[in-house]
Design an enzyme around this catalytic site. Structure first.
Site, PDB file in Angstrom:
ATOM      1  N   GLN A 194       0.866  -1.311  -0.062  1.00 64.64           N
ATOM      2  CA  GLN A 194       0.089  -0.015   0.084  1.00 64.64           C
ATOM      3  C   GLN A 194       0.830   1.236  -0.041  1.00 64.64           C
ATOM      4  O   GLN A 194       0.526   2.389  -0.535  1.00 64.64           O
ATOM      5  CB  GLN A 194      -0.969   0.107   1.132  1.00 64.64           C
ATOM      6  CG  GLN A 194      -2.248   1.047   1.203  1.00 64.64           C
ATOM      7  CD  GLN A 194      -3.261   0.402   0.118  1.00 64.64           C
ATOM      8  OE1 GLN A 194      -3.591  -0.874   0.701  1.00 64.64           O
ATOM      9  NE2 GLN A 194      -3.915   1.074  -0.500  1.00 64.64           N
ATOM     10  N   LYS A 198      -2.829  -0.875   6.610  1.00 59.97           N
ATOM     11  CA  LYS A 198      -3.591  -1.938   6.096  1.00 59.97           C
ATOM     12  C   LYS A 198      -4.162  -2.490   7.720  1.00 59.97           C
ATOM     13  O   LYS A 198      -3.237  -2.458   8.697  1.00 59.97           O
ATOM     14  CB  LYS A 198      -3.051  -3.054   5.558  1.00 59.97           C
ATOM     15  CG  LYS A 198      -3.986  -3.823   4.799  1.00 59.97           C
ATOM     16  CD  LYS A 198      -4.363  -3.272   3.385  1.00 59.97           C
ATOM     17  CE  LYS A 198      -5.441  -3.779   2.809  1.00 59.97           C
ATOM     18  NZ  LYS A 198      -5.529  -3.196   1.450  1.00 59.97           N
ATOM     19  N   ASP A 213     -11.658  -3.680   2.087  1.00 58.09           N
ATOM     20  CA  ASP A 213     -10.805  -4.976   1.351  1.00 58.09           C
ATOM     21  C   ASP A 213     -11.717  -6.260   1.315  1.00 58.09           C
ATOM     22  O   ASP A 213     -12.930  -6.022   1.562  1.00 58.09           O
ATOM     23  CB  ASP A 213      -9.480  -5.050   1.988  1.00 58.09           C
ATOM     24  CG  ASP A 213      -8.475  -5.642   1.082  1.00 58.09           C
ATOM     25  OD1 ASP A 213      -8.066  -5.253   0.190  1.00 58.09           O
ATOM     26  OD2 ASP A 213      -8.374  -6.876   1.248  1.00 58.09           O
TER      27      ASP A 213
HETATM   28  P1  NDP Z   1     -14.369  -9.023  -1.665  1.00 62.73           P
HETATM   29  O1  NDP Z   1     -14.566  -9.566  -0.383  1.00 62.73           O
HETATM   30  O2  NDP Z   1     -15.550  -7.975  -2.146  1.00 62.73           O
HETATM   31  O3  NDP Z   1     -14.433 -10.230  -2.848  1.00 62.73           O
HETATM   32  C1  NDP Z   1     -13.565 -11.036  -2.875  1.00 62.73           C
HETATM   33  C2  NDP Z   1     -13.724 -12.188  -3.944  1.00 62.73           C
HETATM   34  O4  NDP Z   1     -12.527 -13.175  -3.793  1.00 62.73           O
HETATM   35  C3  NDP Z   1     -14.769 -13.130  -3.528  1.00 62.73           C
HETATM   36  O5  NDP Z   1     -15.519 -13.694  -4.868  1.00 62.73           O
HETATM   37  C4  NDP Z   1     -14.173 -14.068  -2.723  1.00 62.73           C
HETATM   38  O6  NDP Z   1     -14.823 -15.512  -2.712  1.00 62.73           O
HETATM   39  C5  NDP Z   1     -12.862 -14.451  -3.668  1.00 62.73           C
HETATM   40  N1  NDP Z   1     -11.658 -14.700  -2.510  1.00 62.73           N
HETATM   41  C6  NDP Z   1     -11.204 -14.111  -1.344  1.00 62.73           C
HETATM   42  N2  NDP Z   1     -10.330 -14.932  -0.705  1.00 62.73           N
HETATM   43  C7  NDP Z   1     -10.227 -16.053  -1.402  1.00 62.73           C
HETATM   44  C8  NDP Z   1      -9.462 -17.152  -1.043  1.00 62.73           C
HETATM   45  N3  NDP Z   1      -8.493 -17.425  -0.200  1.00 62.73           N
HETATM   46  N4  NDP Z   1      -9.656 -18.282  -2.300  1.00 62.73           N
HETATM   47  C9  NDP Z   1     -10.605 -18.038  -3.128  1.00 62.73           C
HETATM   48  N5  NDP Z   1     -11.249 -17.071  -3.441  1.00 62.73           N
HETATM   49  C10 NDP Z   1     -11.120 -16.101  -2.665  1.00 62.73           C
HETATM   50  O7  NDP Z   1     -13.140  -8.342  -1.845  1.00 62.73           O
HETATM   51  P2  NDP Z   1     -12.520  -7.177  -3.071  1.00 62.73           P
HETATM   52  O8  NDP Z   1     -13.113  -7.487  -4.407  1.00 62.73           O
HETATM   53  O9  NDP Z   1     -12.694  -5.780  -2.344  1.00 62.73           O
HETATM   54  O10 NDP Z   1     -10.982  -7.614  -3.058  1.00 62.73           O
HETATM   55  C11 NDP Z   1     -10.588  -8.538  -4.085  1.00 62.73           C
HETATM   56  C12 NDP Z   1      -8.932  -8.185  -4.229  1.00 62.73           C
HETATM   57  O11 NDP Z   1      -8.734  -6.982  -4.650  1.00 62.73           O
HETATM   58  C13 NDP Z   1      -8.301  -8.393  -2.871  1.00 62.73           C
HETATM   59  O12 NDP Z   1      -6.782  -8.894  -3.179  1.00 62.73           O
HETATM   60  C14 NDP Z   1      -7.935  -7.034  -2.464  1.00 62.73           C
HETATM   61  O13 NDP Z   1      -6.949  -6.754  -1.363  1.00 62.73           O
HETATM   62  C15 NDP Z   1      -8.070  -6.203  -3.514  1.00 62.73           C
HETATM   63  N6  NDP Z   1      -8.015  -4.869  -3.754  1.00 62.73           N
HETATM   64  C16 NDP Z   1      -9.341  -4.407  -3.263  1.00 62.73           C
HETATM   65  C17 NDP Z   1      -9.659  -3.285  -3.271  1.00 62.73           C
HETATM   66  C18 NDP Z   1     -10.942  -2.605  -2.767  1.00 62.73           C
HETATM   67  O14 NDP Z   1     -11.118  -1.285  -3.057  1.00 62.73           O
HETATM   68  N7  NDP Z   1     -11.753  -3.107  -2.615  1.00 62.73           N
HETATM   69  C19 NDP Z   1      -8.872  -2.068  -3.816  1.00 62.73           C
HETATM   70  C20 NDP Z   1      -7.355  -2.509  -4.329  1.00 62.73           C
HETATM   71  C21 NDP Z   1      -7.270  -3.991  -4.158  1.00 62.73           C
HETATM   72  P3  NDP Z   1     -15.612 -16.110  -1.373  1.00 62.73           P
HETATM   73  O15 NDP Z   1     -16.847 -15.028  -1.032  1.00 62.73           O
HETATM   74  O16 NDP Z   1     -15.844 -17.398  -1.821  1.00 62.73           O
HETATM   75  O17 NDP Z   1     -14.588 -15.920  -0.176  1.00 62.73           O
HETATM   76  O1  2IT Z   2      -5.705  -2.555  -1.566  1.00 58.51           O
HETATM   77  C1  2IT Z   2      -6.511  -1.458  -1.531  1.00 58.51           C
HETATM   78  O2  2IT Z   2      -6.040  -0.388  -2.292  1.00 58.51           O
HETATM   79  C2  2IT Z   2      -7.838  -1.167  -0.900  1.00 58.51           C
HETATM   80  N1  2IT Z   2      -8.297  -2.122  -0.174  1.00 58.51           N
HETATM   81  C3  2IT Z   2      -8.385   0.187  -0.780  1.00 58.51           C
HETATM   82  C4  2IT Z   2      -7.656   1.083   0.122  1.00 58.51           C
HETATM   83  C5  2IT Z   2      -8.235   2.290   0.345  1.00 58.51           C
HETATM   84  O3  2IT Z   2      -8.110   2.875   1.506  1.00 58.51           O
HETATM   85  O4  2IT Z   2      -9.307   2.491  -0.228  1.00 58.51           O
END
Ligand code: NDP
Ligand code: 2IT
Length: 452
Positions: free
Chosen positions: A117, A132, A172
């Site tokens: 981050q 984080k 996240d």
């Molecule tokens: P969500 O909780 O909305 O969605 C996560 C998705 O990934 C779900 O479909 C989940 O399935 C799946 N998943 C999570 N962990 C696992 C695992 N160990 N094995 C298999 N599938 C898994 O999270 P986000 O969409 O917010 O985040 C997704 C990724 O993006 C993460 O790596 C996060 O750090 C990154 N990210 C998020 C940001 C944000 O603004 N939200 C910004 C930048 C990066 P299930 O429900 O079955 O667990």
């Molecule tokens: O991994 C990421 O950049 C996030 N989960 C979003 C962080 C934020 O402060 O919006």
């Protein structure tokens, strides 16, 4: 540009020392190695960066908080989870980064995410440091009331460590609009302050920013398109494989469709769906955002064009572009080999560190455009910083304005990574470009602010 062997020796020694002092944290080691592996040219070219202690300080969090989170389920049983907040670096602004609620969360995972981050936030060009947090709480199958009680207990400790000028958490994995609402409510109750800028990802009616839910997925698709344009192509008519079906994956699919691409897959921890007609966005949102259901239900309700593959990985489906959007290390060397065999042109990381180091090297050797998460998924945190700016000014920008700002920031990040990679003799290597460009910005601020 020649690399002085003593820069490499310094980095190798630091790498060993970090492994020794942070045992049993493989994800943190992986994230640090990936950065240290690319810094030798910049340390050689700019001797002030090789000053003893600078890189060491960058790899050591400023503060790490671990706390007990007790809560009662709907049957009155007491559960004890563990809460974390790692405040990694505040040279560029208040610590900023999401909270992850997932049973796999531990200190090493939170440190890897916090470390990434710091560089990601620097790349946005905005005034945000890196942090984080999260918990090993598993929200799957929990009622709204249970999630609320958990969030209230979590915030009852976290509140003393955060603030709009100190540390600003967001979502996240496992933390979205519902959780941010409960967390904000408890913060407001404990502090008796309407301090909108203490959390981002808030609801639109009470301090949230337009386009924040969309920003990570939209931004990653814009980054993939920018990489393709460097090669004289765009996303129109291209097929895409997307993993995950949460916040990032859903808005990745939405933006792919808007740009004329054809997203074929989505997944969750039970397996994946492949839809020959392209993912139906309304059905996906209904199942995942409204009903909080499983991805297999998509195939059951979509009809003949879609099927569910239990336990499978989307990377076996042939496509032009791959957008991993679930979690760390979800795409390994075998997956990368399958994608390359099937002619993938670009891979852009929506998730944090989804491709293993072996997979990244394989893509780079095969000449596939590879966008590392700290650049490609920075759109989410960038719009979080815009949310803070709107909160500070007590105003709300239109969706069109936020989207335009997001597009400008993603374009800036792409150009910065591209130019930095060229400057350090690694043309087309966005990993090196992102690491060095992020490093330069944080390192300059740390040098100016003295040994702290
Ligand atoms: P969500 O909780 O909305 O969605 C996560 C998705 O990934 C779900 O479909 C989940 O399935 C799946 N998943 C999570 N962990 C696992 C695992 N160990 N094995 C298999 N599938 C898994 O999270 P986000 O969409 O917010 O985040 C997704 C990724 O993006 C993460 O790596 C996060 O750090 C990154 N990210 C998020 C940001 C944000 O603004 N939200 C910004 C930048 C990066 P299930 O429900 O079955 O667990
Ligand atoms: O991994 C990421 O950049 C996030 N989960 C979003 C962080 C934020 O402060 O919006």
């Amino acid at each position: 540009m020649t690399t002085r062997p003593d820069s490499q020796n310094q980095l190798d020694a630091l790498r060993s020392e970090i492994e020794r002092r942070n045992p049993a944290q493989p994800e943190f080691h992986q994230a640090v190695h990936e950065v240290l592996d690319t810094l030798a040219p910049v340390l050689a070219a700019r001797p002030e960066y090789a000053e003893p202690g600078l890189v060491e300080r960058l790899c050591e969090p400023e503060r790490q908080v671990i706390f007990r989170v007790p809560w009662q389920d709907d049957q009155g049983r007491v559960h004890v989870n563990r809460g974390f907040r790692v405040e990694f670096n505040s040279a560029l602004g208040p610590y900023k980064g999401g909270l992850r609620f997932h049973p796999s969360v531990n200190l090493g995972i939170v440190k890897f995410l916090g470390f990434e981050q710091v560089f990601k936030n620097a790349l946005t060009g905005l005034g945000i440091g890196g942090g984080k947090g999260g918990s090993d709480f598993d929200p799957h199958g929990r009622s709204d009331a249970e999630v609320m009680r958990f969030c209230q207990s979590f915030m009852t400790e976290l509140y003393r460590h955060i603030g709009e000028h100190t540390d600003v958490p967001a979502g996240d994995i496992g933390v979205g609009g519902r959780e941010i609402g409960y967390l904000f409510g408890q913060y407001r109750r404990i502090t008796n302050r309407w301090e909108a800028g203490v959390l981002t990802g808030k609801g639109l009616g009470w301090g949230g920013s337009a386009i924040r839910p969309e920003a990570t997925g939209y931004g990653n698709v814009l980054f993939a398109e920018a990489m393709l344009r460097e090669r004289g192509e765009d996303l129109e008519g291209q097929t895409a494989v997307v993993s995950g079906s949460g916040n990032v994956a859903i808005y990745t699919v939405e933006k792919l469709l808007a740009l004329g691409a054809n997203p074929l897959t989505c997944s969750d921890s039970s397996g994946y769906v492949v839809d020959d007609k392209g993912i139906d966005l309304d059905l996906l949102k209904q199942i995942k955002e409204v009903e909080r259901g499983r991805i297999s239900e998509y195939a059951e309700r979509r009809g003949a064009s879609a099927r569910f593959v239990p336990g499978g990985r989307v990377w076996e489906v042939p496509a032009d572009v791959a957008l991993p959007s679930a979690t760390q290390n979800e795409l390994d060397e075998n997956d990368a080999a399958a994608l390359v065999r099937n002619g993938v042109k670009a891979v852009s990381e929506g998730a944090n560190m989804p491709a293993t180091p072996e997979a990244v090297h394989l893509f780079q050797r095969a000449g596939v455009a590879f966008g590392p998460g700290k650049a490609a998924n920075a759109g989410g945190v960038a719009v979080s910083a815009l949310e803070m700016a709107q909160n500070h000014a007590r105003t709300a920008w239109s969706p069109a304005r936020v989207e335009e700002e997001l597009a400008g920031i993603m374009s800036h990040i792409h150009t910065t990574c591209h130019e930095t990679a060229e400057r350090y003799g690694a043309p087309g290597d966005y990993v090196t470009g992102a690491n060095i460009a992020g490093f330069e910005r944080v390192a300059d601020a740390m040098l100016a602010q003295g040994v702290i």
